[in-house]
Write a protein that holds these residues in place. Structure first.
Motif, PDB file in Angstrom:
ATOM      1  N   PRO A 163      23.508  65.465  42.087  1.00 48.96           N
ATOM      2  CA  PRO A 163      23.884  66.222  40.889  1.00 48.96           C
ATOM      3  C   PRO A 163      22.648  66.716  40.127  1.00 48.96           C
ATOM      4  N   GLY A 164      22.653  67.994  39.794  1.00 44.80           N
ATOM      5  CA  GLY A 164      21.566  68.590  39.040  1.00 44.80           C
ATOM      6  C   GLY A 164      20.334  68.940  39.854  1.00 44.80           C
ATOM      7  N   GLN A 165      20.342  68.665  41.141  1.00 43.35           N
ATOM      8  CA  GLN A 165      19.179  68.931  41.996  1.00 43.35           C
ATOM      9  C   GLN A 165      19.412  70.185  42.837  1.00 43.35           C
ATOM     10  N   ARG A 166      18.334  70.884  43.149  1.00 38.44           N
ATOM     11  CA  ARG A 166      18.410  72.069  43.999  1.00 38.44           C
ATOM     12  C   ARG A 166      17.818  71.825  45.380  1.00 38.44           C
ATOM     13  N   THR A 167      17.159  70.695  45.532  1.00 36.36           N
ATOM     14  CA  THR A 167      16.533  70.381  46.811  1.00 36.36           C
ATOM     15  C   THR A 167      17.421  69.401  47.567  1.00 36.36           C
ATOM     16  N   PRO A 168      17.833  69.752  48.778  1.00 32.22           N
ATOM     17  CA  PRO A 168      18.710  68.850  49.536  1.00 32.22           C
ATOM     18  C   PRO A 168      17.945  67.663  50.117  1.00 32.22           C
ATOM     19  N   GLN A 169      18.688  66.608  50.382  1.00 35.35           N
ATOM     20  CA  GLN A 169      18.160  65.434  51.072  1.00 35.35           C
ATOM     21  C   GLN A 169      18.929  65.284  52.373  1.00 35.35           C
ATOM     22  N   VAL A 170      18.248  64.895  53.431  1.00 36.23           N
ATOM     23  CA  VAL A 170      18.903  64.640  54.710  1.00 36.23           C
ATOM     24  C   VAL A 170      19.646  63.319  54.592  1.00 36.23           C
ATOM     25  N   PHE A 171      20.932  63.334  54.946  1.00 28.88           N
ATOM     26  CA  PHE A 171      21.759  62.133  54.909  1.00 28.88           C
ATOM     27  C   PHE A 171      21.798  61.542  56.320  1.00 28.88           C
ATOM     28  N   THR A 172      21.271  60.337  56.473  1.00 24.17           N
ATOM     29  CA  THR A 172      21.169  59.713  57.792  1.00 24.17           C
ATOM     30  C   THR A 172      22.193  58.604  58.001  1.00 24.17           C
ATOM     31  N   GLY A 173      23.076  58.377  57.034  1.00 28.77           N
ATOM     32  CA  GLY A 173      23.994  57.248  57.078  1.00 28.77           C
ATOM     33  C   GLY A 173      25.010  57.261  58.195  1.00 28.77           C
ATOM     34  N   LEU A 174      25.238  58.387  58.839  1.00 32.35           N
ATOM     35  CA  LEU A 174      26.242  58.453  59.901  1.00 32.35           C
ATOM     36  C   LEU A 174      25.637  58.323  61.293  1.00 32.35           C
ATOM     37  N   ARG A 175      24.341  58.195  61.361  1.00 32.28           N
ATOM     38  CA  ARG A 175      23.703  58.035  62.671  1.00 32.28           C
ATOM     39  C   ARG A 175      24.061  56.683  63.262  1.00 32.28           C
ATOM     40  N   SER A 176      24.089  56.640  64.574  1.00 28.10           N
ATOM     41  CA  SER A 176      24.387  55.397  65.268  1.00 28.10           C
ATOM     42  C   SER A 176      23.319  54.355  64.975  1.00 28.10           C
ATOM     43  N   ARG A 177      23.740  53.102  64.876  1.00 27.75           N
ATOM     44  CA  ARG A 177      22.796  52.006  64.659  1.00 27.75           C
ATOM     45  C   ARG A 177      22.090  51.626  65.970  1.00 27.75           C
ATOM     46  N   ASN A 178      22.596  52.153  67.087  1.00 29.31           N
ATOM     47  CA  ASN A 178      22.039  51.867  68.404  1.00 29.31           C
ATOM     48  C   ASN A 178      21.256  53.088  68.890  1.00 29.31           C
ATOM     49  N   PRO A 179      19.924  53.028  68.922  1.00 31.00           N
ATOM     50  CA  PRO A 179      19.136  54.206  69.309  1.00 31.00           C
ATOM     51  C   PRO A 179      19.390  54.684  70.736  1.00 31.00           C
ATOM     52  N   ALA A 180      19.939  53.829  71.595  1.00 29.27           N
ATOM     53  CA  ALA A 180      20.199  54.225  72.980  1.00 29.27           C
ATOM     54  C   ALA A 180      21.549  54.923  73.139  1.00 29.27           C
ATOM     55  N   SER A 181      22.370  54.944  72.102  1.00 25.75           N
ATOM     56  CA  SER A 181      23.707  55.529  72.223  1.00 25.75           C
ATOM     57  C   SER A 181      23.649  57.050  72.141  1.00 25.75           C
ATOM     58  N   HIS A 182      24.735  57.672  72.555  1.00 18.74           N
ATOM     59  CA  HIS A 182      24.873  59.120  72.520  1.00 18.74           C
ATOM     60  C   HIS A 182      24.912  59.569  71.056  1.00 18.74           C
ATOM     61  N   PRO A 183      24.276  60.686  70.718  1.00 21.09           N
ATOM     62  CA  PRO A 183      24.339  61.163  69.328  1.00 21.09           C
ATOM     63  C   PRO A 183      25.775  61.441  68.889  1.00 21.09           C
ATOM     64  N   ARG A 184      26.033  61.263  67.624  1.00 14.51           N
ATOM     65  CA  ARG A 184      27.341  61.584  67.054  1.00 14.51           C
ATOM     66  C   ARG A 184      27.328  63.032  66.585  1.00 14.51           C
ATOM     67  N   TYR A 185      28.442  63.710  66.821  1.00 16.50           N
ATOM     68  CA  TYR A 185      28.596  65.095  66.389  1.00 16.50           C
ATOM     69  C   TYR A 185      29.740  65.148  65.389  1.00 16.50           C
TER      70      TYR A 185
END
Length: 111
Positions: free
Chosen positions: A8-30
């Motif tokens: 709120p009130g900001q013009r610069t976006p932040q990348v939201f990483t909360g939906l990424r898999s917790r397992n780095p070897a897994s297939h990316p989520r789309y």
């Protein structure tokens, strides 16, 4: 895909990483669709982002509903009623492409 968040009130976006898999070897989520609810969890007061992932965007990608709880100001992850979890869809290649929360049903349902 990358989700961007504007505080709120900001013009610069932040990348939201909360939906990424917790397992780095897994297939990316789309992520194909998201919805939010301020009435999540058993208490009916949790702030939850629900995301639908799909193989429509990439064959072989996981198809699931992800629930990610935030604090009441929607600014930080909260490990409360809901926390974080992913529910696989019951069948592969479902072609699901929308998600909504039926707030008026008891118990509340994700459709």
């Amino acid at each position: 895909a990358t989700l961007l968040r504007f505080r709120p009130g900001q013009r610069t976006p932040q990348v939201f990483t909360g939906l990424r898999s917790r397992n780095p070897a897994s297939h990316p989520r789309y992520v194909i669709h998201i919805t939010v609810s301020s009435h999540g969890g058993r208490s009916g007061t949790a702030s939850v982002l629900y995301a639908l992932t799909s193989s429509l965007l990439h064959p072989g990608a996981p198809e699931e509903v992800i629930a990610h709880e935030f604090d009441s100001s929607w600014s930080a992850f909260h490990d409360g009623d809901v926390g974080f979890y992913a529910i696989p869809l019951p069948e592969p290649n479902t072609a699901a492409h929308r998600i909504t929360v039926a707030e008026e049903l008891q118990p509340r349902s994700i459709l």
